[in-house]
Write an enzyme that holds these catalytic residues in place. Structure first.
Site, PDB file in Angstrom:
ATOM      1  N   THR A 137      51.762  28.120  58.204  1.00  0.00           N
ATOM      2  CA  THR A 137      52.981  27.755  57.482  1.00  0.00           C
ATOM      3  C   THR A 137      52.901  28.279  56.054  1.00  0.00           C
ATOM      4  O   THR A 137      51.882  28.112  55.380  1.00  0.00           O
ATOM      5  CB  THR A 137      53.165  26.230  57.495  1.00  0.00           C
ATOM      6  OG1 THR A 137      53.251  25.823  58.866  1.00  0.00           O
ATOM      7  CG2 THR A 137      54.417  25.801  56.756  1.00  0.00           C
ATOM      8  N   GLN A 148      42.524  42.745  40.096  1.00  0.00           N
ATOM      9  CA  GLN A 148      42.436  42.668  38.633  1.00  0.00           C
ATOM     10  C   GLN A 148      43.496  43.533  37.943  1.00  0.00           C
ATOM     11  O   GLN A 148      43.685  43.431  36.733  1.00  0.00           O
ATOM     12  CB  GLN A 148      41.042  43.116  38.149  1.00  0.00           C
ATOM     13  CG  GLN A 148      39.932  42.151  38.499  1.00  0.00           C
ATOM     14  CD  GLN A 148      40.005  40.829  37.730  1.00  0.00           C
ATOM     15  OE1 GLN A 148      40.673  40.711  36.698  1.00  0.00           O
ATOM     16  NE2 GLN A 148      39.342  39.806  38.244  1.00  0.00           N
ATOM     17  N   HIS A 168      46.748  34.192  41.046  1.00  0.00           N
ATOM     18  CA  HIS A 168      46.217  33.487  39.868  1.00  0.00           C
ATOM     19  C   HIS A 168      45.637  34.401  38.795  1.00  0.00           C
ATOM     20  O   HIS A 168      45.183  33.924  37.751  1.00  0.00           O
ATOM     21  CB  HIS A 168      45.194  32.418  40.285  1.00  0.00           C
ATOM     22  CG  HIS A 168      43.876  32.940  40.780  1.00  0.00           C
ATOM     23  ND1 HIS A 168      42.731  32.836  40.034  1.00  0.00           N
ATOM     24  CD2 HIS A 168      43.508  33.538  41.938  1.00  0.00           C
ATOM     25  CE1 HIS A 168      41.715  33.338  40.726  1.00  0.00           C
ATOM     26  NE2 HIS A 168      42.162  33.773  41.877  1.00  0.00           N
ATOM     27  N   CYS A 184      32.766  34.923  40.037  1.00  0.00           N
ATOM     28  CA  CYS A 184      32.558  34.523  41.430  1.00  0.00           C
ATOM     29  C   CYS A 184      31.076  34.494  41.783  1.00  0.00           C
ATOM     30  O   CYS A 184      30.678  33.859  42.730  1.00  0.00           O
ATOM     31  CB  CYS A 184      33.292  35.466  42.365  1.00  0.00           C
ATOM     32  SG  CYS A 184      34.961  35.798  41.803  1.00  0.00           S
ATOM     33  N   ASN A 240      36.360  44.161  38.113  1.00  0.00           N
ATOM     34  CA  ASN A 240      36.412  42.844  37.480  1.00  0.00           C
ATOM     35  C   ASN A 240      35.330  42.636  36.433  1.00  0.00           C
ATOM     36  O   ASN A 240      35.507  41.857  35.513  1.00  0.00           O
ATOM     37  CB  ASN A 240      36.330  41.736  38.544  1.00  0.00           C
ATOM     38  CG  ASN A 240      35.257  41.973  39.581  1.00  0.00           C
ATOM     39  OD1 ASN A 240      35.148  43.064  40.153  1.00  0.00           O
ATOM     40  ND2 ASN A 240      34.440  40.982  39.816  1.00  0.00           N
TER      41      ASN A 240
END
Ligand code: PLP
Length: 383
Positions: free
Chosen positions: A235, A177, A199, A322, A149
């Site tokens: 769920t 990535q 994402h 991050c 990354n």
């Protein structure tokens, strides 16, 4: 604004949004319910699983949905440690993994496992020799990321997985990535486990997946109602998985032309930025992610560049998004052999589907100016 931080996250694609809308609004049944309204949601989840499996060249039953790449990484390491921990107590990871792997490895150390951190070359490559030397009689798992990354380098995963298997160990790759950006075929890579995250390729945030090769002994990580064949309860995020599968299917269909376009933009950007005095590009110049440019500018602070660039309408990061709350130089840049003071001057620019030639012009106009301004203020530069 020029958004050049697609490795941090991407804009939700139109295809993903359309695939999600029915399950965000009208079709809100629980996939576990027996009545047909719930079955609609169940079908959507299974349809998404089938789409993901096709793209990855896996079987649908080998794809498990999770809440993010971090969960997939945690599950892979902890799940294998739990099932194979009686066979062996040694785990190998590379020294340039994301913290989702490094912190899990650290946790497993506290549970009695030994962890070896593989060194990398100055381009950020884990060599087959390094892995061969690190393998021990009781190694149960090797985890090496497919694409880094921070510096964008791609790893020789197939060769590394073969070495792990020769010694009887399982092989996991963090492909967060890579998926959606380069072809990823689990059979060709020969991996037992592979993590991905929606994402990073135009899917929604908060959904990911773990590929688990059939027959891999993996303990569940989240216990509860028995969803995902009892291996990952909770769920299902129906809209999320539908959006992720649609985004990935579209990204893969567009990939050959889009990769060529991004490589041309990336290489123009890197060549332009290398004209700045005392600059260098990090990672492997050829074997790297198509839209990924990672640079070092000596005598400037990465964080200061990011803030100044923000004021000029540019979104980018210094090292990993991050860990950008930390002022420590990135572990990846230190692992490729950069001294502390140089590693501080890193800037990561990651291009995506929306990036245009005008964005590259904008970056090439503003970054040299920002670097020059910050250097004028720097006592080290003055010296
Ligand atoms: N692994 C890598 C290589 C990443 O770059 C990231 C996020 O940046 C993750 C794992 C974590 O993924 P997520 O944000 O979905 O938890």
């Amino acid at each position: 604004m020029t958004y050049a931080d697609n490795a941090a996250t991407t804009r939700l694609s139109d295809a993903a949004l359309s695939a999600m809308m029915p399950y965000l609004k009208n079709s809100y049944g629980n996939p576990s319910s027996l009545y047909s309204f719930g079955q609609e949601a169940h079908d959507a989840v299974e349809n998404a699983r089938g789409q993901m499996a096709r793209v990855l060249n896996a079987q649908p039953g080998e794809v498990f949905f999770t809440s993010c790449g971090t969960e997939s990484d945690n599950w892979a390491l902890r799940g294998i440690a739990e099932t194979l921990g009686k066979k062996g107590k040694h785990i190998i990871v590379s020294s340039i993994e994301h913290h989702a792997i490094l912190h899990t490895a650290q946790y497993l150390k506290g549970q009695g496992f030994r962890v070896t951190y593989l060194p990398v070359t100055d381009k950020g490559v884990v060599t087959p020799e390094a892995l061969e030397n690190a393998m021990e009689a009781d190694t149960i798992l090797v985890s090496v990321m497919l694409a880094n990354n921070e510096v964008g380098t791609l790893q020789p995963i197939r060769e590394l997985a073969e070495i792990a298997h020769k010694h009887g160990a399982k092989f996991h790759t963090d492909a967060v990535q890579a998926v959606g950006h380069i072809p990823v075929d689990v059979q060709a890579l020969g991996v037992d486990l592979l993590s991905l995250s929606g994402h990073k390729f135009g899917g929604p945030r908060g959904v990911g997946a773990l590929y688990v090769k059939q027959g891999t002994p993996l303990a569940p990580f989240i216990l509860g109602g028995g969803q995902e064949k009892g291996r990952r309860s909770g769920t299902e995020n129906v809209a999320g998985v539908a959006g992720m599968a649609a985004a990935l299917t579209e990204a893969v269909a567009k990939m050959p032309a889009e990769s060529r376009r991004l490589i041309a933009l990336r290489d123009r950007l890197i060549a332009g930025l290398l004209e700045i005095p005392r600059s260098r590009a990090t990672g492997d110049p050829v074997n790297r992610l198509p839209g990924h440019a990672s640079m070092i500018f000596e005598c400037v602070e990465g964080e200061s560049m990011v803030l100044r660039l923000d004021a000029e309408g540019v979104c980018c990061s210094s090292g990993s998004a991050c860990s950008s709350a930390s002022l420590e130089p990135s572990h990846v840049l230190l692992a490729i052999g950069l001294p502390h003071e140089i590693a501080h001057g890193s800037l990561r620019l990651t291009l995506g589907e929306d990036t245009t030639e005008q964005d590259i012009d904008h970056l090439l106009d503003v970054i040299p100016r920002v670097v020059a301004t910050l250097r004028e203020l720097s006592p080290i530069w003055a010296a």
